[in-house]
Design a protein around this motif. Structure first.
Motif, PDB file in Angstrom:
ATOM      1  N   ARG A  63     -33.300 -50.713  -4.910  1.00 46.95           N
ATOM      2  CA  ARG A  63     -32.294 -50.662  -5.602  1.00 46.95           C
ATOM      3  C   ARG A  63     -32.145 -52.003  -6.489  1.00 46.95           C
ATOM      4  O   ARG A  63     -31.891 -51.988  -7.367  1.00 46.95           O
ATOM      5  CB  ARG A  63     -31.015 -50.179  -4.951  1.00 46.95           C
ATOM      6  CG  ARG A  63     -29.582 -50.814  -5.259  1.00 46.95           C
ATOM      7  CD  ARG A  63     -28.522 -50.939  -4.789  1.00 46.95           C
ATOM      8  NE  ARG A  63     -27.294 -50.610  -4.898  1.00 46.95           N
ATOM      9  CZ  ARG A  63     -26.565 -52.209  -5.979  1.00 46.95           C
ATOM     10  NH1 ARG A  63     -27.071 -52.944  -5.547  1.00 46.95           N
ATOM     11  NH2 ARG A  63     -25.380 -51.799  -6.231  1.00 46.95           N
ATOM     12  N   ARG A 105     -33.705 -51.409 -10.024  1.00 43.72           N
ATOM     13  CA  ARG A 105     -32.786 -51.045 -10.701  1.00 43.72           C
ATOM     14  C   ARG A 105     -31.992 -51.046 -11.415  1.00 43.72           C
ATOM     15  O   ARG A 105     -31.068 -51.294 -13.130  1.00 43.72           O
ATOM     16  CB  ARG A 105     -32.110 -49.597  -9.621  1.00 43.72           C
ATOM     17  CG  ARG A 105     -33.961 -48.729 -10.078  1.00 43.72           C
ATOM     18  CD  ARG A 105     -32.817 -46.747  -9.348  1.00 43.72           C
ATOM     19  NE  ARG A 105     -32.334 -47.103  -8.150  1.00 43.72           N
ATOM     20  CZ  ARG A 105     -32.227 -47.291  -7.212  1.00 43.72           C
ATOM     21  NH1 ARG A 105     -33.497 -46.839  -6.753  1.00 43.72           N
ATOM     22  NH2 ARG A 105     -31.608 -46.955  -5.889  1.00 43.72           N
ATOM     23  N   LYS A 106     -31.019 -52.025 -10.336  1.00 45.27           N
ATOM     24  CA  LYS A 106     -30.687 -53.227 -10.892  1.00 45.27           C
ATOM     25  C   LYS A 106     -30.704 -54.198 -11.439  1.00 45.27           C
ATOM     26  O   LYS A 106     -30.073 -54.434 -12.833  1.00 45.27           O
ATOM     27  CB  LYS A 106     -29.269 -53.613  -9.315  1.00 45.27           C
ATOM     28  CG  LYS A 106     -28.002 -54.773 -10.439  1.00 45.27           C
ATOM     29  CD  LYS A 106     -27.543 -55.369  -8.544  1.00 45.27           C
ATOM     30  CE  LYS A 106     -25.773 -56.613  -9.273  1.00 45.27           C
ATOM     31  NZ  LYS A 106     -26.502 -57.413 -10.176  1.00 45.27           N
ATOM     32  N   ASP A 166     -28.625 -54.203 -15.667  1.00 46.11           N
ATOM     33  CA  ASP A 166     -28.485 -55.933 -15.962  1.00 46.11           C
ATOM     34  C   ASP A 166     -29.050 -56.060 -17.925  1.00 46.11           C
ATOM     35  O   ASP A 166     -27.905 -56.254 -17.985  1.00 46.11           O
ATOM     36  CB  ASP A 166     -28.618 -56.359 -14.965  1.00 46.11           C
ATOM     37  CG  ASP A 166     -27.829 -56.621 -13.607  1.00 46.11           C
ATOM     38  OD1 ASP A 166     -26.911 -55.785 -13.529  1.00 46.11           O
ATOM     39  OD2 ASP A 166     -28.369 -57.071 -12.771  1.00 46.11           O
ATOM     40  N   THR A 207     -29.533 -44.566 -11.667  1.00 53.61           N
ATOM     41  CA  THR A 207     -28.979 -45.655 -11.719  1.00 53.61           C
ATOM     42  C   THR A 207     -27.476 -45.881 -11.896  1.00 53.61           C
ATOM     43  O   THR A 207     -27.156 -46.618 -12.019  1.00 53.61           O
ATOM     44  CB  THR A 207     -29.644 -46.099 -12.862  1.00 53.61           C
ATOM     45  OG1 THR A 207     -29.691 -45.174 -13.903  1.00 53.61           O
ATOM     46  CG2 THR A 207     -30.773 -46.722 -12.990  1.00 53.61           C
ATOM     47  N   LEU A 229     -25.196 -48.228 -10.962  1.00 55.53           N
ATOM     48  CA  LEU A 229     -24.985 -49.345 -11.839  1.00 55.53           C
ATOM     49  C   LEU A 229     -24.442 -49.740 -13.156  1.00 55.53           C
ATOM     50  O   LEU A 229     -23.620 -50.235 -13.530  1.00 55.53           O
ATOM     51  CB  LEU A 229     -26.011 -49.937 -11.720  1.00 55.53           C
ATOM     52  CG  LEU A 229     -26.810 -49.272 -10.669  1.00 55.53           C
ATOM     53  CD1 LEU A 229     -28.706 -50.182 -10.558  1.00 55.53           C
ATOM     54  CD2 LEU A 229     -26.645 -50.816  -9.403  1.00 55.53           C
ATOM     55  N   SER A 253     -20.852 -51.797 -14.585  1.00 53.49           N
ATOM     56  CA  SER A 253     -21.300 -52.869 -15.675  1.00 53.49           C
ATOM     57  C   SER A 253     -19.916 -53.643 -16.244  1.00 53.49           C
ATOM     58  O   SER A 253     -20.294 -54.214 -16.431  1.00 53.49           O
ATOM     59  CB  SER A 253     -21.991 -51.964 -16.368  1.00 53.49           C
ATOM     60  OG  SER A 253     -21.774 -50.976 -17.379  1.00 53.49           O
ATOM     61  N   ASP A 284     -28.703 -46.145  -2.980  1.00 51.86           N
ATOM     62  CA  ASP A 284     -27.462 -47.057  -4.162  1.00 51.86           C
ATOM     63  C   ASP A 284     -26.515 -46.525  -2.713  1.00 51.86           C
ATOM     64  O   ASP A 284     -25.880 -45.670  -2.627  1.00 51.86           O
ATOM     65  CB  ASP A 284     -26.956 -46.723  -4.970  1.00 51.86           C
ATOM     66  CG  ASP A 284     -26.648 -47.941  -5.706  1.00 51.86           C
ATOM     67  OD1 ASP A 284     -25.554 -48.090  -4.991  1.00 51.86           O
ATOM     68  OD2 ASP A 284     -26.956 -48.127  -7.039  1.00 51.86           O
TER      69      ASP A 284
END
Length: 370
Positions: free
Chosen positions: A189, A192-193, A197, A227, A230, A234, A258
Motif C-alpha cells: 500500500r 501505491r500511496k 500522491d 488505488t 487513495l 486525495s 487497503d
C-alpha cells in the motif's frame, strides 16, 4: 460470436460444458453494491471501467446502483455498449483516425459521449468530426501522471490544450483524465500511496493553473481497483474509474489490502474439468486459450493445496499431493490471473446462483475492436 450455450435458466451448473466463464452472482452483486456504497459515502462520482467485462448488461447494472456512466478504451467498445443500452460512455483513450471519430460522433444520437485528448492533432480532428454531433462531446485533457503511457507531460501544454477545447462550440471541456495505471498492482500500500500522491500533485497543479486563467475543471477522474481509496481521499479527484472490482482476479488478490477499501471477493472463474489423470498430476481442459496468463497462472478456488502449471493451448496441468489430486471429470474453478483479457476470450458469461444457471450474458464488446 459463438452460439449461445445450450442452457436454460434454472439448469443445474453441472450441465455447463467446460471450459466456460462463470460468475458467482451473489458475490458479484455484493462487489457491485460495495463499490457503489463506497463512492456514495465519499461523495465521489463512480464511472466504472468496462474494459474489465465488455458487457452491456453489467454496465447497466453498475449504473443502476449509482454509477454516472461507464469507461471504455475503444470506439468499438463504446459502440457495442451504446447498442446494448448504455447511455453515458467515456473513451479513456486517444483516438486519431477520422473514420473512428466519425463513428464515435454518430453515437451522440443515443448517448452522452466523452473522450480524452493529449494532442492538438487529436483536438483538430475531434472538433472537425463533432460538427455533425447531436450533442456536445465531453472532452478531457489527459495528463501523464506516472504510468508513462498516454498523456501530456508538461502542465503548461495540458493547460493550453484545455483552453483550446474551452474555446470550441462543438466540444465541452469536461475535465482532466489522470489515471495511474502502473500503480494498480504495486504490492504494498505504501508504494501505491506514493505513486498516487505524485499523480494527485500533478492533477492539482493542472487544476490550479487552469483556475488561474478563469476556467474551472468540472471533473478530475482516474483511479483503478488497486488505488481508488487513495484518489478518493486525495482532495483532488472527484471521480473514480475502478473496473476489476466486480470480478477481482488472482493478481489483485496478491496486493496488500487497503484498510479503506471494501473487501471485494473473487466472483469470476474459468470452470474446467479433469480430462486425464496420472499418479502425480491431473490434466484439465483449460489452457492458454481459456484464460490469460500475462499476470501469471490462475489460482484454484477453494484448493490452496493445488497449483496450476505448464499450460499448452488446450491443456493445463494441476499439481499437488497425490492424495489431493482431483479425479477424472471433477470440476475446478480457476481464478484468472488477469480478469480483463480472460473475459475477452469468451462470448458469454454464465451467471450462477445456488449452483443453478441464473443468467447468460453476452460479452458484447469482446475482441480487438477498433
Amino acid at each position: 460470436m459463438q452460439q449461445r450455450p445450450e442452457l436454460s435458466i434454472g439448469d443445474p451448473a453441472e450441465r455447463i460444458e467446460t471450459p466456460a466463464l462463470i460468475l458467482d452472482l451473489d458475490v458479484f452483486e455484493a462487489n457491485l453494491h460495495a463499490m457503489a456504497e463506497f463512492a456514495r459515502m465519499r461523495g465521489m462520482r463512480l464511472r466504472p471501467h468496462a474494459k474489465t467485462h465488455k458487457c452491456a448488461e453489467i454496465a447497466k447494472r453498475q449504473m443502476a446502483v449509482g454509477a454516472v456512466g461507464i469507461c471504455c478504451q475503444k470506439v468499438g467498445e463504446a459502440a457495442a455498449l451504446v447498442e446494448g443500452g448504455v447511455g453515458d460512455v467515456l473513451v479513456t483513450n486517444e483516438v486519431l483516425a477520422p473514420e473512428r471519430l466519425a463513428r464515435l460522433v454518430r453515437l451522440t444520437d443515443r448517448a452522452n459521449i466523452g473522450i480524452c485528448l493529449d494532442s492538438d492533432l487529436g483536438l483538430d480532428r475531434l472538433n472537425a468530426a463533432a460538427q455533425n454531433a447531436q450533442r456536445r462531446i465531453d472532452t478531457y485533457v489527459e495528463l501523464e501522471v506516472g504510468a508513462n503511457r498516454c498523456g501530456l507531460v508538461e502542465i503548461s501544454d495540458a493547460v493550453a490544450l484545455a483552453e483550446k477545447i474551452h474555446g470550441t462550440a462543438a466540444l465541452r471541456f469536461a475535465g482532466l483524465q489522470a489515471y495511474q495505471g502502473a500503480a494498480q498492482h504495486l504490492r504494498m500500500r505504501a508504494e501505491r500511496k506514493a505513486a498516487i500522491d505524485h499523480a494527485a500533485a500533478r492533477a492539482a497543479a493542472f487544476v490550479a493553473a487552469l483556475n488561474a486563467r478563469g476556467i474551472s475543471v468540472p471533473v478530475v477522474t482516474g483511479a483503478g481497483t488497486g488505488t481508488f481509496p487513495l484518489e478518493a481521499s486525495s482532495g483532488v479527484y472527484n471521480e473514480i474509474q475502478p473496473g476489476s472490482y466486480v470480478f477481482m482476479d488472482r493478481d489483485y488478490g496478491d496486493n496488500q489490502a487497503d484498510p479503506e477499501s471494501p473487501a471485494f471477493r473473487h466472483s469470476l472463474f474459468v470452470l474446467a474439468s479433469v480430462m486425464s489423470r496420472r499418479e502425480d498430476f491431473a490434466v484439465i481442459d483449460a489452457g492458454l486459450k481459456a484464460h490469460s496468463v500475462d499476470s501469471g497462472y490462475p489460482a484454484i478456488s477453494g484448493r490452496p493445496d493445488l497449483v496450476f502449471d505448464t499450460p499448452s493451448d488446450e491443456h493445463g496441468i494441476i499439481r499437488g499431493p497425490r492424495q489431493a489430486l482431483p479425479a477424472l471429470e471433477q470440476r475446478l474453478r480457476l481464478v484468472p490471473g488477469h480478469c480483463d483479457p480472460t473475459v475477452n476470450l469468451y462470448d458469454w458469461i454464465i451467471a450462477i446462483r445456488a449452483d443453478k444457471v441464473a443468467a447468460i450474458w453476452p460479452v458484447d464488446a469482446r475482441g480487438a475492436l477498433n
